[in-house]
Design a protein around this motif. Sequence first.
Motif, short mmCIF file in Angstrom:
data_model
loop_
_atom_site.label_atom_id
_atom_site.label_comp_id
_atom_site.label_asym_id
_atom_site.label_seq_id
_atom_site.Cartn_x
_atom_site.Cartn_y
_atom_site.Cartn_z
N GLN A 1 29.86 51.63 40.02
CA GLN A 1 31.44 51.86 39.76
C GLN A 1 31.46 52.24 38.21
N SER B 1 33.90 60.17 35.31
CA SER B 1 35.00 60.70 35.54
C SER B 1 35.79 60.73 34.03
N ALA B 2 36.00 59.83 33.33
CA ALA B 2 36.62 59.84 32.05
C ALA B 2 36.24 60.66 31.12
N ASP C 1 43.53 52.40 30.30
CA ASP C 1 43.66 53.39 31.38
C ASP C 1 42.75 53.00 32.74
N ASP C 2 41.95 52.01 32.57
CA ASP C 2 41.26 51.70 33.69
C ASP C 2 40.84 50.18 33.33
N TYR C 3 40.26 49.31 34.51
CA TYR C 3 39.95 47.97 34.27
C TYR C 3 38.90 47.70 35.33
N LEU C 4 37.77 47.51 34.74
CA LEU C 4 36.51 46.89 35.47
C LEU C 4 36.27 45.63 35.21
N ARG D 1 33.12 55.69 36.74
CA ARG D 1 34.42 55.66 36.00
C ARG D 1 34.05 56.28 34.81
N LEU E 1 46.42 46.57 32.39
CA LEU E 1 47.33 47.96 32.73
C LEU E 1 48.46 48.03 32.20
N ILE F 1 38.80 52.03 28.86
CA ILE F 1 38.72 51.17 29.82
C ILE F 1 37.98 49.58 29.42
#
Length: 200
Positions: free
Chosen positions: A184, A191-192, A173-176, A188, A168, A153
């Motif tokens: 948040q 969840s991961a 896999d995700d971007y914060l 995230r 991405l 992430i």
Amino acid sequence: LERHRHQAEGIGIGLSITQRLVRLMNGELGVRSERDQGSVFWIELPGAEAGPDGADPAVAAGLDGLAPNRHAQGQRVLYIEDNAANLKLVRAMLQLLPKVTVLGAASAADGMALARAELPDLILLDIDLPDMSGLDLLARLRHEPGLAHTVVIAVSANAQPADIERGLRAGVDDYLTKPIDIHQLLVRVQSALTAPGLTP
């Protein structure tokens, strides 16, 4: 200092989380209220002590005496971030999650060494590192045995839509984006870590 004026009362969850985080970082939370004027909240945190190379000593120490030890103490999150204050904040946040150990590295080189040694369950990756772009480091991680499919992430101040799209496309896999949203981040990360195949 920041003054907050509310027309309606909340349920206090944000303040409760903030108080827990401040305590985890050995700090203090204060408040001063005035009738019909509102309230002023403030936090006081101890200064981070830097090592000889400017890195957080906890980060530097994390590279000593390592051996692969997957899931020995729960799940491991590696945060590759050169800002010691950000690392300290995220480490305190993630202590709110059960059985999560946060490892830290202040450079791409240290991050790669720590990732190889520990095979973390999740990597949080700053894009602007002092010795290499985080996206270049990501490419190297994807070619490492045992790390090719590790969830990564991005956590970056590069918050333009083009920056997020570039990350991405590069394979995060995700971007914060920073400043970090506590809720948040926790959602995230949790969840991961609870994705199929990651539960110890």
